[in-house]
Design a protein around this motif. Sequence first.
Motif, PDB file in Angstrom:
ATOM      1  N   ALA A 347       0.824  -1.202   0.000  1.00 15.38           N
ATOM      2  CA  ALA A 347       0.000   0.000   0.000  1.00 15.38           C
ATOM      3  C   ALA A 347       0.861   1.256   0.000  1.00 15.38           C
ATOM      4  O   ALA A 347       0.592   2.214  -0.753  1.00 15.38           O
ATOM      5  N   VAL A 348       1.912   1.263   0.813  1.00 15.95           N
ATOM      6  CA  VAL A 348       2.778   2.443   0.897  1.00 15.95           C
ATOM      7  C   VAL A 348       3.499   2.667  -0.429  1.00 15.95           C
ATOM      8  O   VAL A 348       3.628   3.807  -0.901  1.00 15.95           O
ATOM      9  N   ARG A 349       3.965   1.603  -1.034  1.00 12.51           N
ATOM     10  CA  ARG A 349       4.618   1.750  -2.342  1.00 12.51           C
ATOM     11  C   ARG A 349       3.659   2.303  -3.380  1.00 12.51           C
ATOM     12  O   ARG A 349       4.069   2.982  -4.331  1.00 12.51           O
ATOM     13  N   SER A 350       2.371   2.013  -3.222  1.00  7.20           N
ATOM     14  CA  SER A 350       1.383   2.439  -4.212  1.00  7.20           C
ATOM     15  C   SER A 350       0.755   3.787  -3.889  1.00  7.20           C
ATOM     16  O   SER A 350      -0.197   4.202  -4.555  1.00  7.20           O
ATOM     17  N   GLY A 351       1.268   4.482  -2.856  1.00  9.94           N
ATOM     18  CA  GLY A 351       0.809   5.834  -2.576  1.00  9.94           C
ATOM     19  C   GLY A 351       0.094   6.046  -1.256  1.00  9.94           C
ATOM     20  O   GLY A 351      -0.254   7.186  -0.921  1.00  9.94           O
ATOM     21  N   ALA A 352      -0.161   4.996  -0.494  1.00 11.43           N
ATOM     22  CA  ALA A 352      -0.803   5.165   0.816  1.00 11.43           C
ATOM     23  C   ALA A 352       0.203   5.700   1.820  1.00 11.43           C
ATOM     24  O   ALA A 352       1.429   5.597   1.647  1.00 11.43           O
ATOM     25  N   ARG A 353      -0.317   6.267   2.909  1.00  7.59           N
ATOM     26  CA  ARG A 353       0.528   6.771   3.999  1.00  7.59           C
ATOM     27  C   ARG A 353       0.123   6.100   5.305  1.00  7.59           C
ATOM     28  O   ARG A 353      -1.065   5.984   5.597  1.00  7.59           O
ATOM     29  N   ALA A 354       1.113   5.687   6.078  1.00  3.85           N
ATOM     30  CA  ALA A 354       0.858   5.132   7.400  1.00  3.85           C
ATOM     31  C   ALA A 354       0.950   6.259   8.418  1.00  3.85           C
ATOM     32  O   ALA A 354       2.032   6.792   8.675  1.00  3.85           O
ATOM     33  N   LEU A 355      -0.197   6.656   8.986  1.00  8.25           N
ATOM     34  CA  LEU A 355      -0.204   7.731   9.972  1.00  8.25           C
ATOM     35  C   LEU A 355       0.255   7.249  11.337  1.00  8.25           C
ATOM     36  O   LEU A 355       0.691   8.042  12.171  1.00  8.25           O
ATOM     37  N   VAL A 356       0.138   5.957  11.582  1.00  3.82           N
ATOM     38  CA  VAL A 356       0.629   5.337  12.808  1.00  3.82           C
ATOM     39  C   VAL A 356       0.898   3.885  12.490  1.00  3.82           C
ATOM     40  O   VAL A 356       0.205   3.261  11.680  1.00  3.82           O
TER      41      VAL A 356
END
Length: 489
Positions: A347-356
């Motif tokens: 998900a992060v590689r595809s543009g998502a952000r981990a807020l926590v």
Amino acid sequence: MTSTFAARPATVAGTADAEAVRSASGGREVLRVTNPADGSEVGRVPIAGAEEVDAAVATARAAWPGWARIDPGERGRLLHEAAAAVADAAQRLAEIQHRETGRPLAEALAGARAGASTLAQYAELGPVHRGRSLMGAWTATDLMVPEPYGVVVALTPWNDPVAIACGLVGAAVVTGNTVVHKPSEKCPQTGLALNELIREVLPRGVLVSVCGDGLVGAQLAGHRDVQLVAHVGSTATGRAIAEAAARTGAKVLLENGGNDPLLVDEGVDPVWAAEQAAVGAFTNAGQLCTSVERIYVHRGVADEFVEALVAQARRRVARPSGPEEIEMGPLVDVGQRERVHAHVADAVRSGARALVGGEVPEGPGAHYPATVLVDCAPDMLVMREETFGPVAPVRVVDDFAQGLAEAAEGRYGLAATVLTPSMEHAQAAWRELPVGTVKVNAVFGGAPGGAAQPRGASGTGFGYGPELLDEMTRVKVVHVGPPTRGRRG
């Protein structure tokens, strides 16, 4: 899994991360069970060989005719005794499960008590399970009579091992079947302890225990003398079981994977909605069949909802130090953690952000932090597949219609939750979502006796409730006509 065998056939009943090793004493292959909290060994359980699997099925098969003929009220009475035994041992069962799976002790205890309650319920329901009389000729009697299948194989999971096993075993034995039960290779000691309690009050052979990895499950699922296979676990395993049963003619009862959506509508309290989402996504570290796997939130409440959800995620910790913190145990093993993190990394590689969260912690064990992802897109793994971990992927939608349409997509069909102040939206949701269970304004909950049928890749058949008794029996139509009188010459 690791094996000392040069080659092992493909398995159908689970891909074990529990390590198979050679016993130092007898050279026999055993399951080495580790505590996912710290990686320490908590036991070794022998893996059943092919001859032992055959013997287990033969024992259950030999016991079945006598058990099926026992008065249903007597079967119910014995199951009540088993329920009492499980209730008395609930604390011990919870402690064993806690060591094997890392599930917080309070949650494990609640599961054990639920298992005892389930046995008691089937003890009452079984003797009143009924058939039908038919409107036939005046001189005849016509009936539809439920009969037990015979030998039932129960393949149960590790995430709620006592409650689920009690449901399948209880419904099967109270209707006159005998059972061969293989608990998950990740918590075999929990399964053995539970079976010992139940078996002590039943005649020999009515409940037989078999331990092992996926190969053992495959042998059971494809055994020629098994009439019904009940499985709770992954979709891939369920499909393999269905293929094996198609060759033997056995009935298959499956509750498999899910990718349950949560819709957060405009007009709801965003803080309350975030509390609901956190309970759904993070309870048992996200390792429940009906965990919240993907979230669609209306743009009008998205900012406040996400802020509150992040705060809820920060409260979930491995070792609470104050009343504001909530214990969250580890994932069941390192392999499961790797699968969860792979979904997050995709998900992060595809543009998502981990807020926590979103990072593998240092140290021993299989802990993974409660994670909130934003900017999620429909094609990400966390939105398409079952993650089965403490991950809450959030997608902001422009209106309820968009959220409902996207929530309805996918190959799974286990459950869904809708948080909305609109009766119109609630009605549309439960009508249109292609799942077995729809919950409105509560992530968990429902009246006793509810029984749902999963859809699509999530399985088939009723897995609980009074209808499970129907699944454990098959109907025979009986016509009794008057005798023909011979003519006298």
